[in-house]
Design a protein around this motif. Sequence first.
Motif, short mmCIF file in Angstrom:
data_model
loop_
_atom_site.label_atom_id
_atom_site.label_comp_id
_atom_site.label_asym_id
_atom_site.label_seq_id
_atom_site.Cartn_x
_atom_site.Cartn_y
_atom_site.Cartn_z
N ALA A 168 -88.12 13.08 42.99
CA ALA A 168 -87.90 11.77 42.36
C ALA A 168 -87.94 10.64 43.38
CB ALA A 168 -86.56 11.76 41.62
N PHE A 169 -87.57 10.95 44.63
CA PHE A 169 -87.58 9.91 45.67
C PHE A 169 -88.86 9.97 46.52
CE2 PHE A 169 -83.23 9.58 44.34
CZ PHE A 169 -82.97 8.23 44.46
N GLY A 170 -89.87 10.68 46.05
CA GLY A 170 -91.20 10.57 46.64
C GLY A 170 -91.49 11.51 47.80
N ALA A 171 -90.64 12.53 48.00
CA ALA A 171 -90.90 13.49 49.08
C ALA A 171 -91.75 14.66 48.55
CB ALA A 171 -89.57 14.02 49.62
N LYS A 172 -92.34 15.41 49.49
CA LYS A 172 -92.97 16.68 49.12
C LYS A 172 -91.96 17.77 49.41
CE LYS A 172 -97.23 17.65 50.23
NZ LYS A 172 -98.34 17.82 51.19
N VAL A 173 -91.80 18.73 48.46
CA VAL A 173 -90.70 19.68 48.58
C VAL A 173 -91.21 21.12 48.60
CG1 VAL A 173 -88.54 20.49 47.54
CG2 VAL A 173 -89.19 18.08 47.32
N ALA A 174 -90.78 21.87 49.61
CA ALA A 174 -91.03 23.32 49.68
C ALA A 174 -89.70 24.04 49.57
CB ALA A 174 -91.70 23.67 51.00
N VAL A 175 -89.72 25.25 49.03
CA VAL A 175 -88.48 26.02 48.91
C VAL A 175 -88.72 27.46 49.35
CG1 VAL A 175 -87.71 24.67 46.91
CG2 VAL A 175 -88.93 26.82 46.54
N THR A 176 -87.62 28.14 49.68
CA THR A 176 -87.65 29.59 49.78
C THR A 176 -86.75 30.14 48.67
OG1 THR A 176 -85.76 29.69 51.30
CG2 THR A 176 -87.94 29.56 52.29
N ALA A 177 -87.14 31.29 48.12
CA ALA A 177 -86.32 31.96 47.09
C ALA A 177 -86.66 33.44 47.12
CB ALA A 177 -86.58 31.35 45.72
N GLY A 178 -85.78 34.25 46.49
CA GLY A 178 -85.84 35.69 46.69
C GLY A 178 -86.63 36.50 45.68
N SER A 179 -87.37 35.87 44.77
CA SER A 179 -88.24 36.63 43.86
C SER A 179 -89.33 35.71 43.34
CB SER A 179 -87.44 37.19 42.67
OG SER A 179 -87.05 36.13 41.81
N ASP A 180 -90.39 36.33 42.79
CA ASP A 180 -91.48 35.52 42.22
C ASP A 180 -90.97 34.69 41.04
OD1 ASP A 180 -93.19 36.48 44.10
OD2 ASP A 180 -94.11 37.99 42.79
N GLU A 181 -90.04 35.29 40.26
CA GLU A 181 -89.49 34.57 39.11
C GLU A 181 -88.72 33.32 39.57
OE1 GLU A 181 -86.45 36.66 37.05
OE2 GLU A 181 -86.50 35.31 35.33
N LYS A 182 -87.93 33.50 40.63
CA LYS A 182 -87.18 32.35 41.17
C LYS A 182 -88.15 31.30 41.72
CE LYS A 182 -82.76 34.56 42.18
NZ LYS A 182 -81.71 34.81 43.16
N CYS A 183 -89.21 31.76 42.39
CA CYS A 183 -90.20 30.81 42.92
C CYS A 183 -90.84 30.01 41.79
CB CYS A 183 -91.27 31.55 43.72
SG CYS A 183 -90.69 32.09 45.33
N GLN A 184 -91.17 30.70 40.69
CA GLN A 184 -91.80 30.01 39.56
C GLN A 184 -90.85 28.95 38.99
OE1 GLN A 184 -95.09 30.27 38.63
NE2 GLN A 184 -94.50 28.43 37.47
N ALA A 185 -89.54 29.30 38.91
CA ALA A 185 -88.56 28.33 38.40
C ALA A 185 -88.51 27.09 39.30
CB ALA A 185 -87.18 28.98 38.30
N CYS A 186 -88.64 27.30 40.60
CA CYS A 186 -88.62 26.16 41.54
C CYS A 186 -89.87 25.30 41.34
CB CYS A 186 -88.55 26.65 42.98
SG CYS A 186 -87.01 27.51 43.36
N LEU A 187 -91.03 25.95 41.14
CA LEU A 187 -92.26 25.18 40.88
C LEU A 187 -92.13 24.41 39.57
CD1 LEU A 187 -94.90 27.89 41.93
CD2 LEU A 187 -94.29 25.82 43.22
N ASP A 188 -91.54 25.07 38.54
CA ASP A 188 -91.34 24.40 37.25
C ASP A 188 -90.43 23.18 37.40
OD1 ASP A 188 -92.91 26.35 36.14
OD2 ASP A 188 -91.25 27.50 35.28
N ALA A 189 -89.48 23.27 38.35
CA ALA A 189 -88.56 22.14 38.56
C ALA A 189 -89.21 21.03 39.39
CB ALA A 189 -87.28 22.62 39.24
N GLY A 190 -90.44 21.29 39.89
CA GLY A 190 -91.16 20.22 40.59
C GLY A 190 -91.54 20.53 42.03
N ALA A 191 -91.09 21.68 42.58
CA ALA A 191 -91.42 21.98 43.98
C ALA A 191 -92.93 22.05 44.16
CB ALA A 191 -90.78 23.30 44.39
N ASP A 192 -93.40 21.62 45.35
CA ASP A 192 -94.84 21.67 45.65
C ASP A 192 -95.23 23.03 46.19
OD1 ASP A 192 -95.62 18.70 45.36
OD2 ASP A 192 -93.81 18.64 46.59
N LEU A 193 -94.30 23.70 46.83
CA LEU A 193 -94.58 25.02 47.42
C LEU A 193 -93.33 25.88 47.28
CD1 LEU A 193 -96.40 26.86 49.32
CD2 LEU A 193 -95.06 25.91 51.22
N ALA A 194 -93.50 27.12 46.80
CA ALA A 194 -92.36 28.04 46.71
C ALA A 194 -92.73 29.32 47.46
CB ALA A 194 -92.03 28.34 45.26
N ILE A 195 -91.88 29.71 48.40
CA ILE A 195 -92.15 30.85 49.26
C ILE A 195 -91.16 31.97 48.91
CG2 ILE A 195 -92.20 31.64 51.67
CD1 ILE A 195 -92.40 28.52 52.38
#
Length: 331
Positions: A168-195
């Motif tokens: 919302a404040f204009g940054a690009k956001v990457a995350v780490t998470a412990g499963s593909d399902e969790k990564c997908q949830a992060c992408l759905d929430a707006g993350a640009d990259l989920a590892i």
Amino acid sequence: MQDATEMKAIIASEPGGPEKLQVITRPVPTPADDQILIKVKAAGVNRPDCIQRAGNYPPPPGASDILGLEVAGEIVKVGANVTDWKVGDSAAALVSGGGYAEYCLAHAGSALEIPKGWSFTEAASMPENIFTVWHNVFQRGKLHAEETLLVHGGSSGIGLTAIQLGKAFGAKVAVTAGSDEKCQACLDAGADLAINYKTQDFVTEIKNWTNRKGVNVILDMVGGDYISKNYVVAAEEGRIVQIAFLNGGVVEADFRRLMMKRLIHTGSTLRARSDAVKADIAKELRMEVWQLLRCGLVKPQIYKCFPFEEAVKAHELMESSSHIGKIMLEL
Ligand SMILES: NC(=O)c1ccc[n+]([C@@H]2O[C@H](COP(=O)([O-])OP(=O)(O)OC[C@H]3O[C@@H](n4cnc5c(N)ncnc54)[C@H](OP(=O)(O)O)[C@@H]3O)[C@@H](O)[C@H]2O)c1
């Protein structure tokens, strides 16, 4: 109608597992001059509640031993000096304890208006995460538009809030998470990259994603061997903000990059801060963030709600780490 004098509340009878949670009866507390009394409709469950229950995170001096750091409900009493709130108002509040109860005291400055259309449960899911993310990512980490943010534990309540606010404040956001399902949830929430850190090396992925420049801000709740790795993936003048050490805080680390890249490694815990500091954070949230909640750019991320009496199940779920987003108790 007569005011209630007693209430149900949940404490940990002794340090241990979720089974140590116990529903007890306590007197309904009376607000001090700068406090409000909330009839609780919903309370958030946070990882620090589990750590407190296990005996490793005692309430700060003066805080209730009743668990729970955030609530939403109806104000039923106000202290003599409270001018911003009145009996009958709905509010969400950050509290330093006492949330798992039918009635909860909050400092008036730590209470926030419930965005239109939000349920009490949705409202109660916000305070702990949004205060923590605002203070650590924006006030300490000084994230700016066009910068990059790496969030470890992206699918946690804190992580999903950090993703949404970062974007919302204009940054690009990457995350780490412990499963593909969790990564997908992060992408759905707006993350640009989920590892998925179980199948991918986040150091390699971040180097590729940033063209070897590294990330500007890192929000880290993991610690352990991530401390050295964070120094590798941070950009020059990067800021690393530590909010927990789920994998340990006593580690060997190579500090040379801290110096060579002029990094800032900082951290904080919200709960023990003064009412005045929390009120200042709340003031900024009202000015800078609340419009994003009102217009739907930042949304509640609720995974599962339990009836108040089933707090044991709520803690078991949190400690399974299979959840994505918030776990809530409803009264
Ligand atoms: N400093 C502060 O002021 C402050 C305030 C609030 C919360 N916190 C901290 O912020 C963190 C997130 O809180 P939350 O309530 O949003 O928690 P949460 O929803 O339970 O999220 C924690 C996540 O961290 C990941 N994780 C990584 N390593 C882990 C480990 N060794 N053990 C357990 N989980 C691990 C898990 O997801 P994966 O499957 O992806 O590993 C887990 O879902 C907690 O550590 C909490 O104590 C700090």
